[in-house]
Design a protein around this motif. Sequence first.
Motif, PDB file in Angstrom:
ATOM      1  N   PHE A 116      31.409  36.830  36.994  1.00  0.00           N
ATOM      2  CA  PHE A 116      32.443  35.905  37.457  1.00  0.00           C
ATOM      3  C   PHE A 116      33.396  35.329  36.411  1.00  0.00           C
ATOM      4  CE2 PHE A 116      28.668  35.664  40.184  1.00  0.00           C
ATOM      5  CZ  PHE A 116      29.217  36.117  41.370  1.00  0.00           C
ATOM      6  N   PRO A 117      33.023  35.094  35.137  1.00  0.00           N
ATOM      7  CA  PRO A 117      33.923  34.375  34.230  1.00  0.00           C
ATOM      8  C   PRO A 117      35.314  34.967  34.080  1.00  0.00           C
ATOM      9  CG  PRO A 117      31.730  34.487  33.289  1.00  0.00           C
ATOM     10  CD  PRO A 117      31.713  35.349  34.501  1.00  0.00           C
ATOM     11  N   ILE A 118      35.429  36.278  33.802  1.00  0.00           N
ATOM     12  CA  ILE A 118      36.753  36.873  33.585  1.00  0.00           C
ATOM     13  C   ILE A 118      37.598  36.839  34.858  1.00  0.00           C
ATOM     14  CG2 ILE A 118      37.958  39.017  33.015  1.00  0.00           C
ATOM     15  CD1 ILE A 118      35.806  39.613  30.986  1.00  0.00           C
ATOM     16  N   PRO A 119      37.085  37.263  36.031  1.00  0.00           N
ATOM     17  CA  PRO A 119      37.903  37.148  37.255  1.00  0.00           C
ATOM     18  C   PRO A 119      38.314  35.713  37.559  1.00  0.00           C
ATOM     19  CG  PRO A 119      36.096  38.657  37.621  1.00  0.00           C
ATOM     20  CD  PRO A 119      35.841  38.008  36.295  1.00  0.00           C
ATOM     21  N   PHE A 139      45.110  40.792  44.622  1.00  0.00           N
ATOM     22  CA  PHE A 139      44.851  41.037  43.207  1.00  0.00           C
ATOM     23  C   PHE A 139      43.558  40.351  42.769  1.00  0.00           C
ATOM     24  CE2 PHE A 139      45.535  41.061  38.653  1.00  0.00           C
ATOM     25  CZ  PHE A 139      46.200  42.264  38.437  1.00  0.00           C
ATOM     26  N   ILE A 140      43.346  39.141  43.229  1.00  0.00           N
ATOM     27  CA  ILE A 140      42.123  38.411  42.883  1.00  0.00           C
ATOM     28  C   ILE A 140      40.896  39.107  43.465  1.00  0.00           C
ATOM     29  CG2 ILE A 140      40.848  36.267  43.281  1.00  0.00           C
ATOM     30  CD1 ILE A 140      43.512  34.789  43.059  1.00  0.00           C
ATOM     31  N   ILE A 141      41.005  39.546  44.714  1.00  0.00           N
ATOM     32  CA  ILE A 141      39.896  40.286  45.335  1.00  0.00           C
ATOM     33  C   ILE A 141      39.588  41.549  44.540  1.00  0.00           C
ATOM     34  CG2 ILE A 141      39.194  41.593  47.382  1.00  0.00           C
ATOM     35  CD1 ILE A 141      40.751  39.570  49.058  1.00  0.00           C
ATOM     36  N   ALA A 142      40.644  42.230  44.081  1.00  0.00           N
ATOM     37  CA  ALA A 142      40.449  43.452  43.299  1.00  0.00           C
ATOM     38  C   ALA A 142      39.744  43.155  41.978  1.00  0.00           C
ATOM     39  CB  ALA A 142      41.796  44.126  43.041  1.00  0.00           C
ATOM     40  N   LEU A 143      40.082  42.030  41.346  1.00  0.00           N
ATOM     41  CA  LEU A 143      39.436  41.653  40.087  1.00  0.00           C
ATOM     42  C   LEU A 143      37.935  41.459  40.269  1.00  0.00           C
ATOM     43  CD1 LEU A 143      41.993  39.102  38.567  1.00  0.00           C
ATOM     44  CD2 LEU A 143      41.458  41.381  37.700  1.00  0.00           C
ATOM     45  N   PHE A 144      37.565  40.711  41.308  1.00  0.00           N
ATOM     46  CA  PHE A 144      36.144  40.469  41.550  1.00  0.00           C
ATOM     47  C   PHE A 144      35.424  41.767  41.949  1.00  0.00           C
ATOM     48  CE2 PHE A 144      37.474  36.039  41.776  1.00  0.00           C
ATOM     49  CZ  PHE A 144      36.392  35.395  41.199  1.00  0.00           C
ATOM     50  N   TRP A 148      32.367  43.327  39.856  1.00  0.00           N
ATOM     51  CA  TRP A 148      31.095  43.543  40.533  1.00  0.00           C
ATOM     52  C   TRP A 148      30.659  45.007  40.442  1.00  0.00           C
ATOM     53  CZ3 TRP A 148      26.632  42.341  42.326  1.00  0.00           C
ATOM     54  CH2 TRP A 148      26.019  43.160  43.269  1.00  0.00           C
ATOM     55  N   THR A 149      31.608  45.932  40.667  1.00  0.00           N
ATOM     56  CA  THR A 149      31.279  47.357  40.638  1.00  0.00           C
ATOM     57  C   THR A 149      30.797  47.779  39.256  1.00  0.00           C
ATOM     58  OG1 THR A 149      32.932  47.809  42.354  1.00  0.00           O
ATOM     59  CG2 THR A 149      32.180  49.675  41.038  1.00  0.00           C
ATOM     60  N   PHE A 150      31.490  47.325  38.219  1.00  0.00           N
ATOM     61  CA  PHE A 150      31.094  47.676  36.847  1.00  0.00           C
ATOM     62  C   PHE A 150      29.686  47.159  36.541  1.00  0.00           C
ATOM     63  CE2 PHE A 150      30.684  46.223  32.439  1.00  0.00           C
ATOM     64  CZ  PHE A 150      30.815  47.433  31.766  1.00  0.00           C
ATOM     65  N   HIS A 151      29.435  45.903  36.858  1.00  0.00           N
ATOM     66  CA  HIS A 151      28.117  45.327  36.563  1.00  0.00           C
ATOM     67  C   HIS A 151      27.018  46.003  37.385  1.00  0.00           C
ATOM     68  CE1 HIS A 151      30.517  42.219  34.614  1.00  0.00           C
ATOM     69  NE2 HIS A 151      29.410  41.741  34.073  1.00  0.00           N
ATOM     70  N   ARG A 152      27.298  46.264  38.630  1.00  0.00           N
ATOM     71  CA  ARG A 152      26.312  46.906  39.500  1.00  0.00           C
ATOM     72  C   ARG A 152      25.966  48.308  39.004  1.00  0.00           C
ATOM     73  NH1 ARG A 152      22.639  45.747  43.718  1.00  0.00           N
ATOM     74  NH2 ARG A 152      22.237  47.688  44.818  1.00  0.00           N
ATOM     75  N   LEU A 153      26.972  49.091  38.637  1.00  0.00           N
ATOM     76  CA  LEU A 153      26.727  50.451  38.164  1.00  0.00           C
ATOM     77  C   LEU A 153      25.978  50.447  36.835  1.00  0.00           C
ATOM     78  CD1 LEU A 153      30.094  52.253  39.044  1.00  0.00           C
ATOM     79  CD2 LEU A 153      27.889  52.492  40.177  1.00  0.00           C
TER      80      LEU A 153
END
Length: 209
Positions: A116-119, A139-144, A148-153
């Motif tokens: 969450f911090p960067i988004p 754009f905000i939804i895309a950031l989160f 989330w996708t990066f951390h999950r993967l």
Amino acid sequence: MRGIRSFLLQRLWYVHPVLVFTVPLPPAACLRAVMEATRPNQNLLHLRNLFTDGRRYYVDPLPVGFRLTTNSALPWGKGVRSALAASLVGELSPHGEGTRLCLRVRMRWFYFFDIFPIPLFLSAILVFAPWSRLFITLFIIALFTLSWTFHRLTASLQATDMVFFVQKALEEFAPGEVTGLGVGSPEVVTLDEEFRREWERYYEERRRE
């Protein structure tokens, strides 16, 4: 309510299916075999592929078994290592003359909140941008979503590495049979030759992604 809670835990918290198998060793011997496998040495050369890319494994004994985490060296700095994204808990319990081992892997709390911090920081800037509200919202939804996708993967890849590590550390011991659970169940596996071949194929495919 219980069904919703289970769904959210599987999608947000756990990053690998639960695996259950048996090993014909007492729980203490299983724990010792896993701990010894984390330290590369010439007597364990068959495990050398587990340490590619500077990967390291860390085992903490628990009253019910052990906790395993892993990370690897990053190419852009000496001594820089990736975050500990996932945590594997192996529950050891006596089963006949051997041990029943249950593996559960979840995302670590600290890594989960790192989504969450960067988004949030970028969102606080975007709300003042002279753009349309719809564009800013998307754009905000895309950031989160991307965070989330990066951390999950990342957590899922570490989970795959750790499950494969435990399987390799114990594969020299003949598998036992889990009674009353049904070997055909998708959550129950045994360390037979077919499983090892399929798991190694799956593991290599995930590492190439």
